[in-house]
Design a protein around this motif. Structure first.
Motif, PDB file in Angstrom:
ATOM      1  N   ALA A  17      70.435  54.581  83.946  1.00 55.51           N
ATOM      2  CA  ALA A  17      69.443  53.525  84.174  1.00 55.51           C
ATOM      3  C   ALA A  17      70.112  52.182  84.431  1.00 55.51           C
ATOM      4  O   ALA A  17      69.731  51.434  85.337  1.00 55.51           O
ATOM      5  CB  ALA A  17      68.503  53.436  82.971  1.00 55.51           C
ATOM      6  N   VAL A  18      71.144  51.892  83.648  1.00 56.21           N
ATOM      7  CA  VAL A  18      71.865  50.627  83.850  1.00 56.21           C
ATOM      8  C   VAL A  18      72.563  50.616  85.206  1.00 56.21           C
ATOM      9  O   VAL A  18      72.521  49.623  85.943  1.00 56.21           O
ATOM     10  CB  VAL A  18      72.873  50.419  82.704  1.00 56.21           C
ATOM     11  CG1 VAL A  18      73.740  49.199  82.979  1.00 56.21           C
ATOM     12  CG2 VAL A  18      72.145  50.248  81.376  1.00 56.21           C
ATOM     13  N   VAL A  19      73.175  51.738  85.565  1.00 60.97           N
ATOM     14  CA  VAL A  19      73.866  51.801  86.852  1.00 60.97           C
ATOM     15  C   VAL A  19      72.880  51.679  88.000  1.00 60.97           C
ATOM     16  O   VAL A  19      73.136  50.979  88.999  1.00 60.97           O
ATOM     17  CB  VAL A  19      74.668  53.114  86.939  1.00 60.97           C
ATOM     18  CG1 VAL A  19      75.226  53.313  88.348  1.00 60.97           C
ATOM     19  CG2 VAL A  19      75.808  53.104  85.941  1.00 60.97           C
ATOM     20  N   LEU A  20      71.709  52.363  87.885  1.00 62.56           N
ATOM     21  CA  LEU A  20      70.718  52.292  88.958  1.00 62.56           C
ATOM     22  C   LEU A  20      70.196  50.875  89.114  1.00 62.56           C
ATOM     23  O   LEU A  20      70.041  50.370  90.247  1.00 62.56           O
ATOM     24  CB  LEU A  20      69.567  53.266  88.648  1.00 62.56           C
ATOM     25  CG  LEU A  20      68.448  53.344  89.696  1.00 62.56           C
ATOM     26  CD1 LEU A  20      69.015  53.810  91.041  1.00 62.56           C
ATOM     27  CD2 LEU A  20      67.330  54.274  89.229  1.00 62.56           C
ATOM     28  N   THR A  21      69.892  50.233  87.996  1.00 61.36           N
ATOM     29  CA  THR A  21      69.427  48.832  88.070  1.00 61.36           C
ATOM     30  C   THR A  21      70.484  47.949  88.724  1.00 61.36           C
ATOM     31  O   THR A  21      70.173  47.082  89.559  1.00 61.36           O
ATOM     32  CB  THR A  21      69.107  48.316  86.662  1.00 61.36           C
ATOM     33  OG1 THR A  21      68.128  49.164  86.064  1.00 61.36           O
ATOM     34  CG2 THR A  21      68.589  46.899  86.701  1.00 61.36           C
ATOM     35  N   SER A  22      71.732  48.175  88.363  1.00 61.07           N
ATOM     36  CA  SER A  22      72.808  47.361  88.946  1.00 61.07           C
ATOM     37  C   SER A  22      72.935  47.615  90.450  1.00 61.07           C
ATOM     38  O   SER A  22      73.126  46.684  91.231  1.00 61.07           O
ATOM     39  CB  SER A  22      74.135  47.688  88.248  1.00 61.07           C
ATOM     40  OG  SER A  22      74.048  47.435  86.868  1.00 61.07           O
ATOM     41  N   ILE A  23      72.797  48.895  90.866  1.00 57.49           N
ATOM     42  CA  ILE A  23      72.926  49.208  92.303  1.00 57.49           C
ATOM     43  C   ILE A  23      71.799  48.577  93.099  1.00 57.49           C
ATOM     44  O   ILE A  23      72.019  47.983  94.170  1.00 57.49           O
ATOM     45  CB  ILE A  23      72.962  50.738  92.492  1.00 57.49           C
ATOM     46  CG1 ILE A  23      74.267  51.307  91.925  1.00 57.49           C
ATOM     47  CG2 ILE A  23      72.834  51.098  93.968  1.00 57.49           C
ATOM     48  CD1 ILE A  23      74.325  52.816  91.963  1.00 57.49           C
ATOM     49  N   VAL A  24      70.579  48.683  92.561  1.00 56.27           N
ATOM     50  CA  VAL A  24      69.430  48.076  93.273  1.00 56.27           C
ATOM     51  C   VAL A  24      69.602  46.574  93.359  1.00 56.27           C
ATOM     52  O   VAL A  24      69.377  45.953  94.416  1.00 56.27           O
ATOM     53  CB  VAL A  24      68.115  48.449  92.554  1.00 56.27           C
ATOM     54  CG1 VAL A  24      66.947  47.677  93.145  1.00 56.27           C
ATOM     55  CG2 VAL A  24      67.858  49.954  92.669  1.00 56.27           C
ATOM     56  N   SER A  25      70.008  45.971  92.243  1.00 56.20           N
ATOM     57  CA  SER A  25      70.180  44.515  92.243  1.00 56.20           C
ATOM     58  C   SER A  25      71.263  44.095  93.231  1.00 56.20           C
ATOM     59  O   SER A  25      71.079  43.148  94.009  1.00 56.20           O
ATOM     60  CB  SER A  25      70.528  44.055  90.835  1.00 56.20           C
ATOM     61  OG  SER A  25      70.829  42.677  90.812  1.00 56.20           O
ATOM     62  N   MET A  26      72.393  44.818  93.214  1.00 62.32           N
ATOM     63  CA  MET A  26      73.483  44.440  94.118  1.00 62.32           C
ATOM     64  C   MET A  26      73.117  44.681  95.576  1.00 62.32           C
ATOM     65  O   MET A  26      73.482  43.893  96.453  1.00 62.32           O
ATOM     66  CB  MET A  26      74.742  45.232  93.738  1.00 62.32           C
ATOM     67  CG  MET A  26      75.379  44.761  92.442  1.00 62.32           C
ATOM     68  SD  MET A  26      76.965  45.560  92.118  1.00 62.32           S
ATOM     69  CE  MET A  26      76.415  47.230  91.777  1.00 62.32           C
ATOM     70  N   THR A  27      72.356  45.778  95.843  1.00 59.38           N
ATOM     71  CA  THR A  27      71.981  46.075  97.236  1.00 59.38           C
ATOM     72  C   THR A  27      71.053  45.006  97.790  1.00 59.38           C
ATOM     73  O   THR A  27      71.247  44.483  98.900  1.00 59.38           O
ATOM     74  CB  THR A  27      71.324  47.455  97.322  1.00 59.38           C
ATOM     75  OG1 THR A  27      72.230  48.433  96.786  1.00 59.38           O
ATOM     76  CG2 THR A  27      70.982  47.809  98.750  1.00 59.38           C
ATOM     77  N   THR A  28      70.005  44.696  97.016  1.00 66.56           N
ATOM     78  CA  THR A  28      69.057  43.665  97.489  1.00 66.56           C
ATOM     79  C   THR A  28      69.739  42.305  97.599  1.00 66.56           C
ATOM     80  O   THR A  28      69.484  41.542  98.537  1.00 66.56           O
ATOM     81  CB  THR A  28      67.863  43.589  96.538  1.00 66.56           C
ATOM     82  OG1 THR A  28      68.337  43.376  95.193  1.00 66.56           O
ATOM     83  CG2 THR A  28      67.044  44.877  96.577  1.00 66.56           C
ATOM     84  N   THR A  29      70.587  42.010  96.629  1.00 70.06           N
ATOM     85  CA  THR A  29      71.307  40.720  96.684  1.00 70.06           C
ATOM     86  C   THR A  29      72.202  40.659  97.913  1.00 70.06           C
ATOM     87  O   THR A  29      72.272  39.626  98.598  1.00 70.06           O
ATOM     88  CB  THR A  29      72.146  40.545  95.414  1.00 70.06           C
ATOM     89  OG1 THR A  29      71.291  40.588  94.269  1.00 70.06           O
ATOM     90  CG2 THR A  29      72.883  39.217  95.438  1.00 70.06           C
ATOM     91  N   LEU A  30      72.880  41.766  98.199  1.00 68.03           N
ATOM     92  CA  LEU A  30      73.747  41.796  99.378  1.00 68.03           C
ATOM     93  C   LEU A  30      72.944  41.646 100.663  1.00 68.03           C
ATOM     94  O   LEU A  30      73.345  40.941 101.596  1.00 68.03           O
ATOM     95  CB  LEU A  30      74.529  43.112  99.401  1.00 68.03           C
ATOM     96  CG  LEU A  30      75.519  43.298 100.558  1.00 68.03           C
ATOM     97  CD1 LEU A  30      76.593  42.220 100.508  1.00 68.03           C
ATOM     98  CD2 LEU A  30      76.159  44.678 100.511  1.00 68.03           C
ATOM     99  N   THR A  31      71.741  42.292 100.712  1.00 69.19           N
ATOM    100  CA  THR A  31      70.901  42.201 101.917  1.00 69.19           C
ATOM    101  C   THR A  31      70.414  40.783 102.126  1.00 69.19           C
ATOM    102  O   THR A  31      70.460  40.239 103.247  1.00 69.19           O
ATOM    103  CB  THR A  31      69.720  43.161 101.789  1.00 69.19           C
ATOM    104  OG1 THR A  31      70.211  44.490 101.575  1.00 69.19           O
ATOM    105  CG2 THR A  31      68.865  43.140 103.049  1.00 69.19           C
TER     106      THR A  31
END
Length: 619
Positions: A17-31
């Motif tokens: 869950a922590v990794v998924l939240t981090s991936i979503v946050s980093m992906t949207t932030t990068l976009t």
């Protein structure tokens, strides 16, 4: 079969869950950050378009714009249009045509091409700017300002979206971590505290506490393992305690043996008698280790076989025993027969007594065959052999040094007798032979009184030299060095003079050999005797100085000095001083001092000058 691990599964879910939240946050932030990339540069370029428009207007109104070397308005307009169509600016404009920012950019571009640029190019160079021309330029600049504002608002909106995504991700992460902490406290920390308390109790030798954890997760299994382990430890603890007790006894025995070796080492080095110093120590070592007898053999270069020097058990007095009042090694026949020698089921250990220079002897150790010899006892015996080797080597060195010292002292005495008393006696012998020849031949040309006077003078000189030698040897034997012997000599002649004799001495320690010390002391005594007897001096001063690499001895008085024609007739003392100086490889100068009196100066280079430190040359 797939094993279940509830604790691992829970931790894996939380981590996912922590990794998924981090991936979503980093992906949207990068976009989002990618979408606003280059907006700051575009805003700067758009802002520069406003200044560029006014600069073009100023150029066409300036009369100096048409001078040679200046760019024409057409060139400047083309450069400006390139800035308007720069990729850095157009990349910040949305690709969709119905977007407000895209429409605004198309409007600015068309207004430039259709209205502002034609007017700028058709305007006469240097002519005043008309109101219409100024209004067109201001309208263009206003459109550019609107585009800049739209770019800023679009960038700020993307940044706000980025902040919102980060806040949401942070909130999800906090919720997951709180849930993880609650689960860890209930299902991990509490069982762990119980297991830790059991471990502490086991460390305090309390095996009665049990975990009794319920469930099927890993900690419950670990609790069951702890309960089983404490039960097994309770069974094996007493066995380990028994082993530790036996090991402690062995260590105490080794400690006692080491203390014995320490005491023995001091006795060996303080007592030069190897037998009386080693036998009591070896007997105590036998009692501690349960071994014996121990025999010590020394190797002598004069003998092909080793010579027995020490034994700890003997039914009869050894042949080498020098003290018939000592019974340290003597035991009864019954005790001797019980010792583990070859005839009584014993084994023998031979240890070399060795130094780097060679083999000095052998240590023979007997021990019971049924018990054997432990590694600890073997190491202790090896240490003992090293100590015995050092003691034997030092004792031999001391004996050899004493022999060398005695031989050197005898050589010095023989040389002194030969150089002084023997020569005087030879002179007297020649005078006696001369007198006999006169009596036989009846020659009365030379009166007997003169020969008798010379004999009397020679006898007095020989007797004086004998007294000087005796005084010198007593000083040398009673004092450790030249400095002390000189101080005693100064005290002796101060009493004879009735006034204190001065002394200045700065020779380094051990600068002279015994022979050089004797000759130097004799020359100083001869100079002092001359000053007291013949010079009528009231003040005498002696200096013994080291002036690298020479040694210089001065005897100065304030007496009447030497006669004009040199040294007095038949003054054998000065001749003997010169002979002694030549023996030292130096010379003696006897001369009148410029301030009155006589000065005797002895200079020579010591044979041991390489041992004298060069920094000790201050006077």
């Amino acid at each position: 079969m797939k094993s279940r691990s509830p604790l691992v599964n829970r931790i894996a879910i939380v981590v996912c869950a922590v990794v998924l939240t981090s991936i979503v946050s980093m992906t949207t932030t990068l976009t989002v950050s990618k979408s606003i990339e280059g907006n700051a540069t575009a805003i700067n370029l758009a802002g520069a378009l406003r200044m560029g428009a006014f600069r073009l207007l100023s150029h066409v109104a300036s009369p100096e714009g048409s001078k040679a070397g200046e760019s024409s308005i057409q060139d400047l307009a083309s450069q400006y249009e390139l800035s308007l169509e720069d990729d850095k600016l157009t990349r910040a404009i949305p690709a969709t045509e119905d977007h407000q920012l895209a429409k605004q950019y198309q409007s600015i571009s068309m207004y430039w091409k259709q209205s502002l640029r034609p007017r700028l190019e058709s305007h006469p160079q240097g002519a005043p700017i008309s109101a219409e021309m100024l209004a067109v330029t201001e309208n263009y600049v206003e459109s550019v300002n609107q585009m800049v504002s739209m770019l800023e608002r679009r960038t700020e909106a993307r940044i706000g979206l980025l902040h919102l995504i980060q806040i949401i991700s942070l909130a999800f992460s906090i919720l997951i971590i709180i849930a993880l902490f609650v689960d860890l406290r209930n299902r991990v920390l509490k069982p762990l505290r119980k297991l830790v308390s059991i471990a502490i109790a086991v460390g305090e030798q309390d095996f009665s506490r049990k975990a009794n954890l319920q469930g099927s997760d890993e900690l419950a299994q670990l609790g069951s393992a702890f309960d089983q382990m404490s039960s097994e430890l309770a069974l094996t603890y007493y066995d380990l305690e028994e082993r530790a007790r036996s090991k402690t006894e062995e260590l105490e025995k080794s400690h006692a043996a080491l203390q014995l070796l320490h005491t023995a080492s001091r006795n060996l080095f303080s007592n030069h008698d190897l037998c009386s110093g080693a036998v009591p120590m070896l007997q105590e070592l036998e009692q501690l280790l349960g071994i014996g007898p121990i025999l010590l053999y020394l190797h002598d270069k004069e003998s092909t076989e080793p010579v027995q020097a020490v034994t700890t058990a003997s039914a009869e007095r050894p042949f080498y025993c020098r003290d018939h009042h000592c019974n340290a090694c003597l035991v009864t026949s019954e005790v001797y027969d019980e010792r583990p020698i070859e005839e009584h089921d014993g084994r023998r250990l031979l240890l070399p007594i060795r130094t780097p220079s060679g083999l000095l002897g052998t240590l023979e150790v007997w021990y019971p065959a049924d018990k054997g010899l432990s590694d600890t006892a073997r190491r202790l015996l090896e240490t003992l052999s090293d100590q015995l080797a050092t003691a034997i080597f030092l004792e031999r060195q001391i004996t050899e040094q004493q022999q060398l010292t005695l031989a050197e002292e005898r050589t010095v005495i023989a040389r002194e007798l030969h150089d002084s008393l023997a020569q005087s006696l030879s002179y007297l012998k020649m005078q006696v032979a001369r007198m006999r020849r006169l009596n036989i031949e009846g020659d009365q040309k030379i009166p007997h009184d003169a020969i008798l006077e010379e004999l009397s003078t020679g006898l007095n000189s020989a007797y004086r030299q004998l007294r000087e030698l005796l005084a010198t040897f007593r000083l040398k034997l009673d004092t450790p060095d030249l400095a002390t012997a000189l101080r005693k000599t100064i005290e002796e002649f101060s009493e004879r003079l009735g006034k204190s004799v001065g002394l200045k001495y700065n020779l380094p320690p051990q600068a002279l050999s015994p022979n050089e010390e004797i000759h130097t002391l004799q020359i100083v005594r001869e100079g002092l005797a001359n000053a007291v007897k013949h010079a009528d001096a009231t003040e005498i001063f002696v200096e013994i100085l080291f002036e690298s690499p020479q040694v210089k001895a001065k005897i100065r008085d304030n007496g009447r000095g030497l006669p004009q024609d040199g040294q007095p007739v038949n003054h054998y003392g000065l001749i003997i001083m010169q002979d002694r100086a030549r023996t030292l490889g130096g010379q003696v100068a006897v001369q009148n001092h410029e301030k009155g009196g006589v000065e005797v100066i002895l200079t020579f280079v010591p044979k041991s000058r390489h041992l004298i430190p060069t920094e000790t040359s201050s006077t």
